[in-house]
Design a protein around this motif. Structure first.
Motif, PDB file in Angstrom:
ATOM      1  N   UNK A 244       0.838  -1.207   0.000  1.00  0.00           N
ATOM      2  CA  UNK A 244       0.000   0.000   0.000  1.00  0.00           C
ATOM      3  C   UNK A 244       0.870   1.254   0.000  1.00  0.00           C
ATOM      4  N   UNK A 245       1.945   1.217   0.802  1.00  0.00           N
ATOM      5  CA  UNK A 245       2.833   2.378   0.909  1.00  0.00           C
ATOM      6  C   UNK A 245       3.504   2.684  -0.428  1.00  0.00           C
ATOM      7  N   UNK A 246       3.895   1.622  -1.149  1.00  0.00           N
ATOM      8  CA  UNK A 246       4.619   1.791  -2.415  1.00  0.00           C
ATOM      9  C   UNK A 246       3.733   2.108  -3.607  1.00  0.00           C
ATOM     10  N   UNK A 247       2.410   2.029  -3.413  1.00  0.00           N
ATOM     11  CA  UNK A 247       1.493   2.064  -4.559  1.00  0.00           C
ATOM     12  C   UNK A 247       1.740   3.213  -5.528  1.00  0.00           C
ATOM     13  N   UNK A 248       1.820   4.439  -5.005  1.00  0.00           N
ATOM     14  CA  UNK A 248       1.924   5.610  -5.890  1.00  0.00           C
ATOM     15  C   UNK A 248       3.230   5.638  -6.709  1.00  0.00           C
ATOM     16  N   UNK A 249       4.431   5.545  -6.060  1.00  0.00           N
ATOM     17  CA  UNK A 249       5.659   5.584  -6.873  1.00  0.00           C
ATOM     18  C   UNK A 249       5.763   4.414  -7.855  1.00  0.00           C
ATOM     19  N   UNK A 250       5.311   3.231  -7.439  1.00  0.00           N
ATOM     20  CA  UNK A 250       5.388   2.053  -8.312  1.00  0.00           C
ATOM     21  C   UNK A 250       4.484   2.244  -9.536  1.00  0.00           C
ATOM     22  N   UNK A 251       3.322   2.848  -9.303  1.00  0.00           N
ATOM     23  CA  UNK A 251       2.384   3.114 -10.405  1.00  0.00           C
ATOM     24  C   UNK A 251       3.023   4.037 -11.439  1.00  0.00           C
ATOM     25  N   UNK A 252       3.775   5.033 -10.959  1.00  0.00           N
ATOM     26  CA  UNK A 252       4.455   5.983 -11.864  1.00  0.00           C
ATOM     27  C   UNK A 252       5.509   5.260 -12.712  1.00  0.00           C
ATOM     28  N   UNK A 253       6.240   4.327 -12.098  1.00  0.00           N
ATOM     29  CA  UNK A 253       7.261   3.564 -12.841  1.00  0.00           C
ATOM     30  C   UNK A 253       6.587   2.692 -13.896  1.00  0.00           C
ATOM     31  N   UNK A 254       5.460   2.063 -13.519  1.00  0.00           N
ATOM     32  CA  UNK A 254       4.737   1.207 -14.471  1.00  0.00           C
ATOM     33  C   UNK A 254       4.211   2.022 -15.658  1.00  0.00           C
ATOM     34  N   UNK A 255       3.724   3.243 -15.368  1.00  0.00           N
ATOM     35  CA  UNK A 255       3.236   4.127 -16.443  1.00  0.00           C
ATOM     36  C   UNK A 255       4.367   4.472 -17.417  1.00  0.00           C
ATOM     37  N   UNK A 256       5.568   4.725 -16.863  1.00  0.00           N
ATOM     38  CA  UNK A 256       6.720   5.068 -17.712  1.00  0.00           C
ATOM     39  C   UNK A 256       7.099   3.891 -18.612  1.00  0.00           C
ATOM     40  N   UNK A 257       7.069   2.675 -18.064  1.00  0.00           N
ATOM     41  CA  UNK A 257       7.387   1.472 -18.852  1.00  0.00           C
ATOM     42  C   UNK A 257       6.374   1.335 -19.993  1.00  0.00           C
ATOM     43  N   UNK A 258       5.109   1.545 -19.639  1.00  0.00           N
ATOM     44  CA  UNK A 258       4.022   1.440 -20.611  1.00  0.00           C
ATOM     45  C   UNK A 258       4.186   2.464 -21.729  1.00  0.00           C
ATOM     46  N   UNK A 259       4.523   3.702 -21.357  1.00  0.00           N
ATOM     47  CA  UNK A 259       4.626   4.769 -22.371  1.00  0.00           C
ATOM     48  C   UNK A 259       5.815   4.520 -23.310  1.00  0.00           C
ATOM     49  N   UNK A 260       6.918   3.946 -22.790  1.00  0.00           N
ATOM     50  CA  UNK A 260       8.066   3.633 -23.658  1.00  0.00           C
ATOM     51  C   UNK A 260       7.665   2.533 -24.648  1.00  0.00           C
ATOM     52  N   UNK A 261       6.943   1.522 -24.175  1.00  0.00           N
ATOM     53  CA  UNK A 261       6.485   0.450 -25.066  1.00  0.00           C
ATOM     54  C   UNK A 261       5.549   0.992 -26.148  1.00  0.00           C
ATOM     55  N   UNK A 262       4.695   1.947 -25.755  1.00  0.00           N
ATOM     56  CA  UNK A 262       3.746   2.546 -26.711  1.00  0.00           C
ATOM     57  C   UNK A 262       4.462   3.275 -27.846  1.00  0.00           C
ATOM     58  N   UNK A 263       5.604   3.897 -27.524  1.00  0.00           N
ATOM     59  CA  UNK A 263       6.332   4.688 -28.520  1.00  0.00           C
ATOM     60  C   UNK A 263       7.327   3.851 -29.342  1.00  0.00           C
ATOM     61  N   UNK A 264       7.538   2.602 -28.953  1.00  0.00           N
ATOM     62  CA  UNK A 264       8.543   1.755 -29.610  1.00  0.00           C
ATOM     63  C   UNK A 264       8.028   1.217 -30.946  1.00  0.00           C
ATOM     64  N   UNK A 265       8.866   1.237 -32.003  1.00  0.00           N
ATOM     65  CA  UNK A 265       8.450   0.679 -33.304  1.00  0.00           C
ATOM     66  C   UNK A 265       8.006  -0.784 -33.168  1.00  0.00           C
ATOM     67  N   UNK A 266       6.975  -1.183 -33.932  1.00  0.00           N
ATOM     68  CA  UNK A 266       6.399  -2.527 -33.771  1.00  0.00           C
ATOM     69  C   UNK A 266       7.389  -3.683 -33.920  1.00  0.00           C
TER      70      UNK A 266
END
Length: 339
Positions: A244-266
Protein backbone atom coordinates in the motif's frame (compact mmCIF):
# COMPACT_ATOMS: atom_id res chain seq x y z
CA UNK A 1 50.38 4.22 -17.28
CA UNK A 2 47.27 5.14 -15.33
CA UNK A 3 44.48 2.57 -15.43
CA UNK A 4 41.24 3.52 -17.16
CA UNK A 5 38.36 3.86 -14.69
CA UNK A 6 34.60 3.41 -15.05
CA UNK A 7 32.38 5.16 -12.49
CA UNK A 8 28.71 4.51 -11.79
CA UNK A 9 27.93 7.86 -10.18
CA UNK A 10 24.67 6.98 -8.46
CA UNK A 11 22.37 8.93 -6.17
CA UNK A 12 22.61 6.23 -3.49
CA UNK A 13 26.04 4.74 -4.14
CA UNK A 14 29.17 5.10 -6.23
CA UNK A 15 30.72 2.02 -7.82
CA UNK A 16 34.18 2.21 -9.37
CA UNK A 17 35.47 -0.26 -11.96
CA UNK A 18 39.19 -0.38 -12.73
CA UNK A 19 40.30 -1.98 -16.00
CA UNK A 20 41.88 -5.34 -15.32
CA UNK A 21 40.65 -5.49 -11.71
CA UNK A 22 36.84 -5.27 -11.89
CA UNK A 23 34.71 -3.42 -9.31
CA UNK A 24 37.13 -2.22 -6.65
CA UNK A 25 34.92 0.21 -4.74
CA UNK A 26 31.25 0.29 -3.75
CA UNK A 27 30.46 3.09 -1.32
CA UNK A 28 27.37 5.19 -0.51
CA UNK A 29 27.45 8.63 -2.15
CA UNK A 30 27.49 10.53 1.13
CA UNK A 31 29.93 13.20 2.30
CA UNK A 32 30.43 14.45 5.89
CA UNK A 33 32.07 17.79 6.52
CA UNK A 34 32.72 20.25 9.31
CA UNK A 35 30.45 23.25 8.74
CA UNK A 36 32.75 25.66 10.58
CA UNK A 37 36.00 24.86 8.77
CA UNK A 38 34.64 23.36 5.52
CA UNK A 39 36.97 20.37 6.09
CA UNK A 40 35.99 17.04 4.55
CA UNK A 41 35.70 14.53 7.40
CA UNK A 42 34.42 11.29 5.90
CA UNK A 43 33.31 9.97 2.53
CA UNK A 44 31.22 6.92 1.66
CA UNK A 45 30.22 4.30 4.25
CA UNK A 46 31.78 6.20 7.17
CA UNK A 47 29.82 9.32 6.24
CA UNK A 48 26.58 7.37 5.75
CA UNK A 49 26.76 6.11 9.34
CA UNK A 50 26.54 9.79 10.38
CA UNK A 51 23.34 10.58 8.40
CA UNK A 52 20.71 11.94 10.79
CA UNK A 53 23.06 11.53 13.76
CA UNK A 54 25.42 14.50 13.58
CA UNK A 55 26.05 17.32 16.09
CA UNK A 56 25.47 20.92 14.98
CA UNK A 57 28.89 21.57 13.44
CA UNK A 58 29.00 18.40 11.29
CA UNK A 59 26.73 17.87 8.29
CA UNK A 60 26.34 14.65 6.32
CA UNK A 61 24.96 15.29 2.84
CA UNK A 62 24.23 13.45 -0.38
CA UNK A 63 25.74 15.58 -3.16
CA UNK A 64 23.65 13.86 -5.85
CA UNK A 65 19.87 14.08 -5.97
CA UNK A 66 17.59 12.34 -8.45
CA UNK A 67 20.49 11.15 -10.58
CA UNK A 68 22.14 14.56 -11.06
CA UNK A 69 24.64 16.73 -9.20
CA UNK A 70 22.92 18.94 -6.64
CA UNK A 71 26.11 20.07 -4.86
CA UNK A 72 28.90 20.48 -7.39
CA UNK A 73 31.72 21.21 -4.93
CA UNK A 74 30.94 18.20 -2.74
CA UNK A 75 30.57 15.86 -5.75
CA UNK A 76 33.98 16.95 -7.01
CA UNK A 77 35.58 16.37 -3.61
CA UNK A 78 33.87 12.99 -3.22
CA UNK A 79 35.03 11.90 -6.71
CA UNK A 80 38.57 13.06 -5.94
CA UNK A 81 38.60 10.92 -2.78
CA UNK A 82 37.28 7.84 -4.59
CA UNK A 83 39.61 8.21 -7.61
CA UNK A 84 42.57 8.68 -5.24
CA UNK A 85 41.47 5.59 -3.27
CA UNK A 86 41.47 3.34 -6.32
CA UNK A 87 44.24 4.91 -8.45
CA UNK A 88 46.60 6.06 -5.70
CA UNK A 89 49.28 8.56 -6.65
CA UNK A 90 50.21 8.57 -10.31
CA UNK A 91 51.89 11.02 -12.67
CA UNK A 92 49.48 9.89 -15.35
CA UNK A 93 45.87 10.90 -14.94
CA UNK A 94 43.30 8.16 -15.71
CA UNK A 95 40.71 8.29 -18.48
CA UNK A 96 37.28 7.99 -16.91
CA UNK A 97 33.85 6.90 -18.17
CA UNK A 98 31.00 8.18 -15.99
CA UNK A 99 27.46 6.87 -16.13
CA UNK A 100 24.57 9.36 -16.39
CA UNK A 101 20.75 9.02 -16.54
CA UNK A 102 19.26 9.05 -20.04
CA UNK A 103 17.12 12.14 -19.38
CA UNK A 104 20.06 14.36 -18.38
CA UNK A 105 20.29 17.91 -19.79
CA UNK A 106 23.39 19.37 -21.45
CA UNK A 107 24.03 21.61 -18.44
CA UNK A 108 23.92 18.60 -16.13
CA UNK A 109 26.21 16.67 -18.50
CA UNK A 110 28.68 19.54 -18.43
CA UNK A 111 28.64 19.52 -14.61
CA UNK A 112 29.49 15.79 -14.53
CA UNK A 113 32.33 16.22 -17.07
CA UNK A 114 33.76 19.23 -15.21
CA UNK A 115 33.55 17.45 -11.85
CA UNK A 116 35.40 14.46 -13.32
CA UNK A 117 38.16 16.66 -14.80
CA UNK A 118 38.54 18.62 -11.55
CA UNK A 119 38.67 15.37 -9.58
CA UNK A 120 41.74 14.28 -11.51
CA UNK A 121 40.64 12.65 -14.77
CA UNK A 122 42.61 13.19 -17.99
CA UNK A 123 39.53 12.76 -20.16
CA UNK A 124 35.91 12.17 -19.27
CA UNK A 125 33.44 10.20 -21.39
CA UNK A 126 29.76 9.76 -20.61
CA UNK A 127 27.62 6.69 -21.15
CA UNK A 128 23.87 6.48 -20.60
CA UNK A 129 22.75 4.30 -17.70
CA UNK A 130 20.40 1.94 -19.59
CA UNK A 131 23.12 1.23 -22.19
CA UNK A 132 25.66 0.45 -19.45
CA UNK A 133 23.06 -1.64 -17.58
CA UNK A 134 22.32 -3.66 -20.73
CA UNK A 135 26.03 -4.32 -21.35
CA UNK A 136 26.51 -5.27 -17.68
CA UNK A 137 23.54 -7.64 -17.80
CA UNK A 138 25.26 -9.52 -20.62
CA UNK A 139 23.02 -8.34 -23.48
CA UNK A 140 24.68 -8.07 -26.89
CA UNK A 141 23.48 -4.57 -27.76
CA UNK A 142 25.35 -4.36 -31.08
CA UNK A 143 22.86 -6.58 -32.94
CA UNK A 144 19.79 -5.19 -34.78
CA UNK A 145 17.62 -6.75 -32.10
CA UNK A 146 15.38 -4.90 -29.63
CA UNK A 147 16.02 -5.22 -25.89
CA UNK A 148 14.25 -3.41 -23.08
CA UNK A 149 16.10 -2.47 -19.90
CA UNK A 150 14.48 -1.04 -16.77
CA UNK A 151 17.14 0.38 -14.45
CA UNK A 152 15.75 1.45 -11.07
CA UNK A 153 18.45 3.16 -9.06
CA UNK A 154 18.36 5.42 -6.02
CA UNK A 155 17.30 8.67 -7.67
CA UNK A 156 16.05 7.80 -11.15
CA UNK A 157 14.34 4.99 -13.00
CA UNK A 158 15.66 4.72 -16.56
CA UNK A 159 13.66 2.72 -19.08
CA UNK A 160 15.12 2.22 -22.54
CA UNK A 161 14.72 0.18 -25.69
CA UNK A 162 18.15 -0.55 -27.13
CA UNK A 163 19.11 -1.77 -30.59
CA UNK A 164 22.36 -1.48 -32.61
CA UNK A 165 24.27 -0.07 -29.59
CA UNK A 166 21.93 2.92 -29.35
CA UNK A 167 18.85 4.00 -27.44
CA UNK A 168 15.75 3.90 -29.67
CA UNK A 169 13.17 5.02 -27.09
CA UNK A 170 13.70 5.96 -23.47
CA UNK A 171 12.22 7.59 -20.42
CA UNK A 172 13.97 8.77 -17.29
CA UNK A 173 11.79 9.57 -14.29
CA UNK A 174 12.85 10.86 -10.91
CA UNK A 175 10.98 8.09 -9.10
CA UNK A 176 13.17 5.32 -7.72
CA UNK A 177 14.58 3.88 -4.49
CA UNK A 178 14.67 7.20 -2.60
CA UNK A 179 11.03 7.91 -3.45
CA UNK A 180 10.06 4.41 -2.25
CA UNK A 181 11.74 5.24 1.08
CA UNK A 182 9.88 8.57 1.25
CA UNK A 183 6.60 6.76 0.56
CA UNK A 184 7.29 4.47 3.55
CA UNK A 185 8.04 7.46 5.82
CA UNK A 186 4.77 9.15 4.74
CA UNK A 187 2.79 5.92 5.19
CA UNK A 188 4.11 5.40 8.74
CA UNK A 189 3.26 8.97 9.66
CA UNK A 190 -0.22 8.77 8.14
CA UNK A 191 -1.17 5.32 9.43
CA UNK A 192 0.61 5.05 12.78
CA UNK A 193 1.47 8.68 13.68
CA UNK A 194 5.03 7.38 13.83
CA UNK A 195 8.06 9.29 12.62
CA UNK A 196 10.78 7.05 11.17
CA UNK A 197 14.09 8.03 9.60
CA UNK A 198 15.32 7.40 6.08
CA UNK A 199 17.58 4.53 7.16
CA UNK A 200 14.73 2.75 8.95
CA UNK A 201 12.56 3.14 5.83
CA UNK A 202 15.39 1.64 3.76
CA UNK A 203 15.61 -1.36 6.14
CA UNK A 204 11.84 -1.88 5.92
CA UNK A 205 12.01 -1.77 2.11
CA UNK A 206 14.77 -4.39 2.06
CA UNK A 207 13.31 -6.74 4.64
CA UNK A 208 9.54 -6.75 4.07
CA UNK A 209 9.02 -4.45 1.08
CA UNK A 210 7.07 -5.91 -1.84
CA UNK A 211 5.07 -4.67 -4.83
CA UNK A 212 3.33 -7.95 -5.66
CA UNK A 213 1.43 -10.14 -3.14
CA UNK A 214 3.79 -12.53 -1.37
CA UNK A 215 3.01 -16.23 -0.83
CA UNK A 216 3.57 -15.74 2.88
CA UNK A 217 3.05 -12.45 4.65
CA UNK A 218 6.06 -11.12 6.54
CA UNK A 219 6.15 -8.68 9.43
CA UNK A 220 8.74 -6.45 11.05
CA UNK A 221 8.91 -4.48 14.29
CA UNK A 222 9.60 -0.82 13.52
CA UNK A 223 10.92 1.68 16.06
CA UNK A 224 10.30 5.38 15.73
CA UNK A 225 9.01 8.46 17.54
CA UNK A 226 5.32 8.80 18.26
CA UNK A 227 4.05 12.13 16.89
CA UNK A 228 1.34 12.35 19.57
CA UNK A 229 3.46 11.77 22.67
CA UNK A 230 6.96 12.53 21.37
CA UNK A 231 8.15 9.26 22.94
CA UNK A 232 9.73 6.17 21.34
CA UNK A 233 7.20 3.63 20.08
CA UNK A 234 7.33 0.21 18.37
CA UNK A 235 4.78 -0.97 15.81
CA UNK A 236 4.53 -4.16 13.75
CA UNK A 237 4.26 -3.63 10.01
CA UNK A 238 3.33 -6.30 7.44
CA UNK A 239 4.47 -6.77 3.83
CA UNK A 240 0.90 -6.12 2.61
CA UNK A 241 1.03 -2.67 4.22
CA UNK A 242 4.31 -2.02 2.39
CA UNK A 243 2.50 -2.73 -0.88
CA UNK A 244 0.00 0.00 0.00
CA UNK A 245 2.83 2.38 0.91
CA UNK A 246 4.62 1.79 -2.42
CA UNK A 247 1.49 2.06 -4.56
CA UNK A 248 1.92 5.61 -5.89
CA UNK A 249 5.66 5.58 -6.87
CA UNK A 250 5.39 2.05 -8.31
CA UNK A 251 2.38 3.11 -10.41
CA UNK A 252 4.46 5.98 -11.86
CA UNK A 253 7.26 3.56 -12.84
CA UNK A 254 4.74 1.21 -14.47
CA UNK A 255 3.24 4.13 -16.44
CA UNK A 256 6.72 5.07 -17.71
CA UNK A 257 7.39 1.47 -18.85
CA UNK A 258 4.02 1.44 -20.61
CA UNK A 259 4.63 4.77 -22.37
CA UNK A 260 8.07 3.63 -23.66
CA UNK A 261 6.49 0.45 -25.07
CA UNK A 262 3.75 2.55 -26.71
CA UNK A 263 6.33 4.69 -28.52
CA UNK A 264 8.54 1.76 -29.61
CA UNK A 265 8.45 0.68 -33.30
CA UNK A 266 6.40 -2.53 -33.77
CA UNK A 267 9.37 -4.61 -35.01
CA UNK A 268 11.26 -3.88 -31.82
CA UNK A 269 8.19 -4.57 -29.63
CA UNK A 270 8.06 -8.01 -31.29
CA UNK A 271 11.74 -8.52 -30.37
CA UNK A 272 11.11 -7.42 -26.78
CA UNK A 273 8.19 -9.82 -26.35
CA UNK A 274 10.59 -12.61 -27.44
CA UNK A 275 13.67 -11.44 -25.50
CA UNK A 276 11.79 -10.27 -22.41
CA UNK A 277 12.46 -7.24 -20.20
CA UNK A 278 15.59 -7.07 -18.03
CA UNK A 279 15.50 -5.17 -14.73
CA UNK A 280 18.65 -3.81 -13.10
CA UNK A 281 19.56 -1.50 -10.22
CA UNK A 282 18.94 -1.78 -6.49
CA UNK A 283 15.28 -0.73 -6.79
CA UNK A 284 14.49 -3.78 -8.93
CA UNK A 285 15.38 -6.02 -5.97
CA UNK A 286 12.19 -5.02 -4.13
CA UNK A 287 10.28 -8.29 -3.86
CA UNK A 288 7.90 -9.02 -6.73
CA UNK A 289 8.89 -6.18 -9.07
CA UNK A 290 9.60 -8.55 -11.97
CA UNK A 291 6.27 -10.35 -11.35
CA UNK A 292 4.40 -7.05 -11.39
CA UNK A 293 5.97 -5.94 -14.70
CA UNK A 294 5.22 -9.38 -16.21
CA UNK A 295 1.59 -9.20 -15.01
CA UNK A 296 1.06 -5.66 -16.34
CA UNK A 297 2.83 -5.93 -19.71
CA UNK A 298 2.39 -9.61 -20.53
CA UNK A 299 6.14 -9.71 -21.33
CA UNK A 300 8.39 -12.10 -19.42
CA UNK A 301 10.54 -10.01 -17.06
CA UNK A 302 13.69 -10.99 -15.17
CA UNK A 303 15.94 -9.25 -12.67
CA UNK A 304 19.55 -9.32 -13.89
CA UNK A 305 21.95 -11.57 -11.99
CA UNK A 306 24.02 -8.90 -10.25
CA UNK A 307 21.40 -6.15 -10.46
CA UNK A 308 23.17 -3.56 -8.28
CA UNK A 309 26.52 -3.88 -10.09
CA UNK A 310 25.16 -4.12 -13.67
CA UNK A 311 25.66 -0.45 -14.52
CA UNK A 312 29.21 -0.41 -13.11
CA UNK A 313 30.09 -3.66 -14.91
CA UNK A 314 28.72 -2.29 -18.20
CA UNK A 315 30.65 0.95 -17.73
CA UNK A 316 33.75 -1.14 -17.07
CA UNK A 317 33.24 -3.29 -20.16
CA UNK A 318 32.85 -0.18 -22.31
CA UNK A 319 36.37 0.89 -21.22
CA UNK A 320 37.61 -1.57 -23.87
CA UNK A 321 35.88 0.59 -26.48
CA UNK A 322 37.46 3.90 -25.43
CA UNK A 323 39.49 3.97 -28.64
CA UNK A 324 36.30 3.60 -30.69
CA UNK A 325 34.58 6.28 -28.63
CA UNK A 326 37.49 8.62 -29.30
CA UNK A 327 37.35 7.96 -33.01
CA UNK A 328 33.63 8.59 -32.92
CA UNK A 329 32.90 5.21 -34.53
CA UNK A 330 31.01 3.82 -31.59
CA UNK A 331 27.42 4.90 -31.21
CA UNK A 332 27.17 5.08 -27.44
CA UNK A 333 24.03 7.19 -27.63
CA UNK A 334 24.83 10.82 -26.81
CA UNK A 335 28.55 10.31 -26.22
CA UNK A 336 30.49 13.23 -24.81
CA UNK A 337 34.18 13.76 -24.50
CA UNK A 338 36.27 16.61 -23.21
CA UNK A 339 39.99 17.34 -23.12
Amino acid sequence: MAKDIGIDLGTASVLVFVKGKGIVLNEPSVVALDKNTGKLLKVGADAQAMLGRTPGNIIAIRPLREGVISDYDMTERMLKEFIHKVAGFSFFKPRVIICVPSGITEVEERAVIDAGIQAGARKVYLIEEPVAAAIGAGIDIAKPDGHMVVDIGGGTADIAVISLSGVVESASIKIAGDQLNEAVVKYMRRTYNLLVGERTAEEMKKQIGCVFPKDEEETMDVKGRCLLTGLPKVVTVSSTEMMDAFEEPVERIMEAIHSVLERTPPELVADISTNGIVMTGGGSLVSGFDKLVTARTGIHTVVAEDAISCVALGTGKSLDSLGAMQDGTMNLSRRKQMN
